[in-house]
Design an enzyme around this catalytic site. Structure first.
Site, PDB file in Angstrom:
ATOM      1  N   ILE A  59      10.936   8.893  99.677  1.00 18.89           N
ATOM      2  CA  ILE A  59      10.225   9.191 100.682  1.00 18.89           C
ATOM      3  C   ILE A  59       9.199   8.532 101.442  1.00 18.89           C
ATOM      4  CG2 ILE A  59       8.164  11.280 100.928  1.00 18.89           C
ATOM      5  CD1 ILE A  59      10.122  11.686  99.117  1.00 18.89           C
TER       6      ILE A  59
ATOM      7  N   ARG B 148     -10.773   6.407  99.481  1.00 16.23           N
ATOM      8  CA  ARG B 148     -10.920   7.401  99.986  1.00 16.23           C
ATOM      9  C   ARG B 148      -9.658   8.826  99.433  1.00 16.23           C
ATOM     10  NH1 ARG B 148      -5.836   6.289 105.025  1.00 16.23           N
ATOM     11  NH2 ARG B 148      -6.106   8.615 104.578  1.00 16.23           N
TER      12      ARG B 148
ATOM     13  N   LYS C  75      -7.790  16.373  96.551  1.00 17.09           N
ATOM     14  CA  LYS C  75      -8.103  15.847  98.138  1.00 17.09           C
ATOM     15  C   LYS C  75      -6.729  16.786  99.011  1.00 17.09           C
ATOM     16  CE  LYS C  75      -5.450  11.667  99.180  1.00 17.09           C
ATOM     17  NZ  LYS C  75      -4.695  12.037 100.682  1.00 17.09           N
ATOM     18  N   ASN C  76      -5.410  16.498  98.383  1.00 12.87           N
ATOM     19  CA  ASN C  76      -4.321  16.910  99.161  1.00 12.87           C
ATOM     20  C   ASN C  76      -3.988  18.549  99.178  1.00 12.87           C
ATOM     21  OD1 ASN C  76      -4.186  13.952  99.559  1.00 12.87           O
ATOM     22  ND2 ASN C  76      -1.654  13.898  98.837  1.00 12.87           N
TER      23      ASN C  76
ATOM     24  N   ARG D 271      -4.379  10.556 108.876  1.00 16.20           N
ATOM     25  CA  ARG D 271      -3.339  11.517 109.334  1.00 16.20           C
ATOM     26  C   ARG D 271      -3.145  12.508 109.260  1.00 16.20           C
ATOM     27  NH1 ARG D 271       1.882  11.599 110.177  1.00 16.20           N
ATOM     28  NH2 ARG D 271       3.190  13.055 109.633  1.00 16.20           N
TER      29      ARG D 271
ATOM     30  N   CYS E  88       1.270   4.249 109.558  1.00 24.19           N
ATOM     31  CA  CYS E  88       0.289   3.632 108.506  1.00 24.19           C
ATOM     32  C   CYS E  88       0.655   2.612 107.770  1.00 24.19           C
ATOM     33  CB  CYS E  88      -0.495   4.670 107.746  1.00 24.19           C
ATOM     34  SG  CYS E  88       0.261   5.906 106.982  1.00 24.19           S
TER      35      CYS E  88
ATOM     36  N   ASP F 180       2.893   9.097  95.725  1.00 25.57           N
ATOM     37  CA  ASP F 180       2.084   8.486  95.411  1.00 25.57           C
ATOM     38  C   ASP F 180       1.770   8.560  93.344  1.00 25.57           C
ATOM     39  OD1 ASP F 180       0.758  11.877  97.307  1.00 25.57           O
ATOM     40  OD2 ASP F 180       1.197   9.847  97.642  1.00 25.57           O
TER      41      ASP F 180
ATOM     42  N   ASP G 282       7.038  14.624 114.264  1.00 27.80           N
ATOM     43  CA  ASP G 282       7.825  15.712 115.572  1.00 27.80           C
ATOM     44  C   ASP G 282       8.852  16.993 113.967  1.00 27.80           C
ATOM     45  OD1 ASP G 282       8.832  14.019 112.875  1.00 27.80           O
ATOM     46  OD2 ASP G 282      11.105  14.391 113.874  1.00 27.80           O
ATOM     47  N   LEU G 283       8.640  17.282 113.593  1.00 20.89           N
ATOM     48  CA  LEU G 283       8.655  18.418 112.870  1.00 20.89           C
ATOM     49  C   LEU G 283       7.333  19.487 112.992  1.00 20.89           C
ATOM     50  CD1 LEU G 283      10.205  17.841 108.701  1.00 20.89           C
ATOM     51  CD2 LEU G 283      11.393  17.881 111.248  1.00 20.89           C
TER      52      LEU G 283
ATOM     53  N   ARG H 211       5.558   7.333 109.930  1.00 20.16           N
ATOM     54  CA  ARG H 211       5.394   8.955 109.875  1.00 20.16           C
ATOM     55  C   ARG H 211       4.864   9.978 110.905  1.00 20.16           C
ATOM     56  NH1 ARG H 211       0.233   8.204 105.616  1.00 20.16           N
ATOM     57  NH2 ARG H 211       0.878  10.460 105.118  1.00 20.16           N
TER      58      ARG H 211
HETATM   59  C1  EPZ Z   1       1.800  14.115 102.255  1.00 18.05           C
HETATM   60  O1  EPZ Z   1       1.635  13.754 103.340  1.00 18.05           O
HETATM   61  C2  EPZ Z   1       0.158  13.692 101.452  1.00 18.05           C
HETATM   62  N1  EPZ Z   1      -1.202  14.100 102.254  1.00 18.05           N
HETATM   63  C3  EPZ Z   1       0.872  12.132 101.065  1.00 18.05           C
HETATM   64  O2  EPZ Z   1      -0.395  11.925 100.276  1.00 18.05           O
HETATM   65  C4  EPZ Z   1       2.081  12.154 100.573  1.00 18.05           C
HETATM   66  O3  EPZ Z   1       3.097  10.912  99.961  1.00 18.05           O
HETATM   67  C5  EPZ Z   1       3.328  13.125 100.975  1.00 18.05           C
HETATM   68  O4  EPZ Z   1       2.993  14.646 101.697  1.00 18.05           O
HETATM   69  C6  EPZ Z   1       4.809  13.577 100.445  1.00 18.05           C
HETATM   70  O5  EPZ Z   1       4.275  14.126  98.946  1.00 18.05           O
HETATM   71  C7  EPZ Z   1      -1.598  15.137 102.607  1.00 18.05           C
HETATM   72  O6  EPZ Z   1      -1.067  16.351 101.556  1.00 18.05           O
HETATM   73  C8  EPZ Z   1      -3.283  14.255 103.128  1.00 18.05           C
HETATM   74  P1  EPZ Z   1       5.178  14.228 104.632  1.00 18.05           P
HETATM   75  P2  EPZ Z   1       2.038  13.754 104.754  1.00 18.05           P
HETATM   76  O7  EPZ Z   1       5.591  15.339 106.191  1.00 18.05           O
HETATM   77  O8  EPZ Z   1       2.094  15.501 104.836  1.00 18.05           O
HETATM   78  C9  EPZ Z   1       8.325  12.370 107.118  1.00 18.05           C
HETATM   79  C10 EPZ Z   1      -1.509   9.695  99.275  1.00 18.05           C
HETATM   80  O9  EPZ Z   1      -1.485   8.860  99.353  1.00 18.05           O
HETATM   81  N2  EPZ Z   1       8.164  13.273 108.305  1.00 18.05           N
HETATM   82  O10 EPZ Z   1       5.386  15.346 103.227  1.00 18.05           O
HETATM   83  O11 EPZ Z   1       2.220  12.862 105.722  1.00 18.05           O
HETATM   84  C11 EPZ Z   1       7.152  11.134 106.669  1.00 18.05           C
HETATM   85  O12 EPZ Z   1       6.976  10.265 107.915  1.00 18.05           O
HETATM   86  C12 EPZ Z   1      -0.939  10.717 100.896  1.00 18.05           C
HETATM   87  O13 EPZ Z   1      -2.519  10.853  99.020  1.00 18.05           O
HETATM   88  C13 EPZ Z   1       9.250  13.118 109.707  1.00 18.05           C
HETATM   89  O14 EPZ Z   1       9.637  12.318 109.536  1.00 18.05           O
HETATM   90  O15 EPZ Z   1       3.981  13.986 104.048  1.00 18.05           O
HETATM   91  C14 EPZ Z   1       8.155  10.965 105.097  1.00 18.05           C
HETATM   92  O16 EPZ Z   1       8.358  10.049 105.037  1.00 18.05           O
HETATM   93  C15 EPZ Z   1      -0.602   9.457 101.463  1.00 18.05           C
HETATM   94  N3  EPZ Z   1       9.099  13.720 110.694  1.00 18.05           N
HETATM   95  C16 EPZ Z   1       8.436  12.263 104.359  1.00 18.05           C
HETATM   96  O17 EPZ Z   1       8.812  12.945 106.081  1.00 18.05           O
HETATM   97  C17 EPZ Z   1       7.757  14.531 110.059  1.00 18.05           C
HETATM   98  O18 EPZ Z   1       7.647  15.655 111.030  1.00 18.05           O
HETATM   99  C18 EPZ Z   1       7.703  12.902 103.835  1.00 18.05           C
HETATM  100  O19 EPZ Z   1       6.330  13.389 104.672  1.00 18.05           O
HETATM  101  C19 EPZ Z   1       6.527  14.342 109.018  1.00 18.05           C
HETATM  102  C20 EPZ Z   1       7.097  14.367 107.722  1.00 18.05           C
END
Ligand code: EPZ
Length: 457
Positions: free
Chosen positions: A364, A434, A51-52, A128, A152, A342, A160-161, A157
């Site tokens: 995370i 999902r 999915k991801n 998201r 969520c 995950d 900002d990055l 989530r």
């Molecule tokens: C991806 O989400 C995955 N989703 C998530 O899977 C997975 O848990 C996550 O990566 C971590 O591996 C998809 O790929 C569609 P991050 P993502 O940006 O990209 C913070 C599932 O169950 N952050 O790596 O949203 C964020 O809040 C889902 O399949 C910021 O602060 O995750 C989190 O605490 C859930 N600012 C941490 O970084 C930003 O701009 C990691 O988030 C971006 C992220």
């Protein structure tokens, strides 16, 4: 192309994409999964496409006016939601063979003309990952208006990055009425973007945007997840110049345009780990077809340390476990190649019935322990201490009606139900739909007593 023109398999008969996503929930969302525990799993489970990986790959279709054909696309509600979002941007879809085939669908996406650069709140808030259209839209069209997704269940989530990275590539980005407004009328210019912490989505969004930027972009402290590498592999097939994927520094040399390509989606390592843990909690012996021990990386070592037997086969790998064989183990979630967040909830279900104590630390997301009270209702002995959970294994869980709160928490309750005595019903199944394709079919084919109970329509 509008959502109405989508192939039947991707369309939900409603008037708007937002309602389509709602229907995806309504259609099966309020169903329940009913499990009668105590039966071992024997047989084989075919692992679906990730999915991801599928979600960013679908967003990548926006980067070219030619056709991107994806194979091994899983049947998941999130795929349908993103298809509806892309269709309202003007992406054309066609499928080879409308129906479900066991090794996933072939879907062709063509963004010949993008006639709408707005991603509306109603769709983005449901998933998201919709934010992954931001980078491609700015790179291809010079503008994008993407709703902030809102928080969520597992955390705030923010994005900002993603926003800061686009600004470093030369886009003007502001917030207006809950929407990200991004503009780059003269195109994007390569830059060095150093992430303060690893973000999968920001790495993917900015890697896609950089493909059409002028000059070189360096993504430092980039995500190393296999899904990021799979996206890079597809972008390279589309004509992008990318090096360093799988390391913490990705270098992209921008191109004037990208062309179409064919890409087979990498297997889902999270689904793989989930079913391996299902064998751990239920006992039994199952071959996971289409997966590989290499793909799940450190998870294989963790599961072996917890008492499971894993052995490579020529189609994937076999998992075996006998009741009473599980031992407690400490786990900390980390960005890849560490233990994936995950699989944290699923691991907690596993060690809930292991011999001895386990400590699970979530680094995370700030709120990814919502499965704990539900597991406790089934008799699990879990105490939370901030970002850590102390689990003391119990000989047996007892079935109960439980409620899912997010995708991975919901599947951890299914796993607990497989181990529990008596009946467990898991509500709010739309979370499961999902991210898990035909879960009840895959488990019942291995001997589990699992069925979907349709909600009254
Ligand atoms: C991806 O989400 C995955 N989703 C998530 O899977 C997975 O848990 C996550 O990566 C971590 O591996 C998809 O790929 C569609 P991050 P993502 O940006 O990209 C913070 C599932 O169950 N952050 O790596 O949203 C964020 O809040 C889902 O399949 C910021 O602060 O995750 C989190 O605490 C859930 N600012 C941490 O970084 C930003 O701009 C990691 O988030 C971006 C992220």
């Amino acid at each position: 192309m509008t959502p109405h023109d989508l192939p039947e398999d991707l369309r939900l008969a409603t008037r708007s994409p937002a309602q389509a996503a709602q229907d995806a929930i309504g259609r099966g969302g309020m169903d329940q999964i009913r499990i009668c525990g105590g039966r071992p799993l024997r047989g084989e489970i075919r692992i679906s496409g990730a999915k991801n990986a599928a979600l960013p790959l679908m967003a990548a279709s926006l980067l070219t006016d030619e056709t991107l054909t994806l194979t091994g696309v899983p049947h998941l509600a999130d795929i349908t939601t993103l298809a509806n979002l892309l269709a309202q941007h003007g992406v054309g879809f066609s499928m080879n063979g409308e129906g479900a085939v066991s090794d996933g669908r072939e879907i062709a996406l063509t963004a010949a003309i993008i006639d709408n650069t707005t991603a509306p709140y109603d769709l983005v808030r449901k998933m998201r990952a919709s934010a992954l259209v931001l980078g491609p839209l700015v790179a291809r069209c010079g503008e994008a208006r993407v709703s902030l997704p809102g928080g969520c269940a597992i955390g705030t989530r923010p994005l900002d990055l993603h926003i800061k990275g686009l600004q470093q590539l030369g886009a003007e980005v502001g917030l207006d009425n809950g929407y990200i407004e991004a503009r780059a009328p003269k195109g994007l210019t390569g830059a060095e973007i150093a992430f303060p912490f690893v973000s999968v989505g920001a790495t993917e969004n900015l890697m896609m945007a950089a493909c059409l930027a002028k000059g070189e972009t360096r993504l430092v402290n980039a995500a190393r997840e296999p899904e990021v590498a799979d996206l890079a592999k597809c972008l390279i097939a589309m004509g992008a110049d990318i090096s360093g994927t799988g390391t913490d520094t990705i270098v992209v040399r921008g191109a004037d345009r990208l062309h179409g390509a064919h890409h087979h989606i990498v297997a889902d390592r999270i689904e793989t780990g989930t079913y391996a843990m299902a064998v751990g909690v239920a006992g039994g012996n199952v071959e996971l077809v289409g997966a590989s021990l290499e793909l799940i990386g450190v998870v294989a070592d963790t599961l072996r340390a917890a008492g499971l037997e894993l052995e490579a086969t020529d189609r994937g790998f076999r998992v075996a476990c006998e009741p009473g064989q599980l031992t407690g183990i400490d786990v900390m979630t980390e960005p890849y190649p560490g233990f994936p967040t995950d699989l944290q909830a699923q691991m907690m279900a596993l060690v809930s019935v292991a011999n001895g104590a386990s400590m699970i630390t979530e680094t995370i997301f700030e709120n990814r322990f919502m499965h704990v009270p539900e597991l406790a209702r089934m008799g699990a002995n879990i105490n939370l201490h901030g970002a850590s959970a102390m689990i003391r294994g119990v000989p047996q869980l007892t079935g109960a009606p439980v409620m899912a709160t997010d995708l991975r928490a919901s599947v951890s309750l299914v796993l607990a139900g497989l181990a529990a005595s008596g009946e467990t019903t898991v509500g709010r199944v739309y979370h499961l739909d999902r991210g898990y394709e035909r879960l009840e079919e895959k488990l019942s084919a291995c001997g589990a007593e699992v069925e979907r109970i349709k909600a009254a329509r």
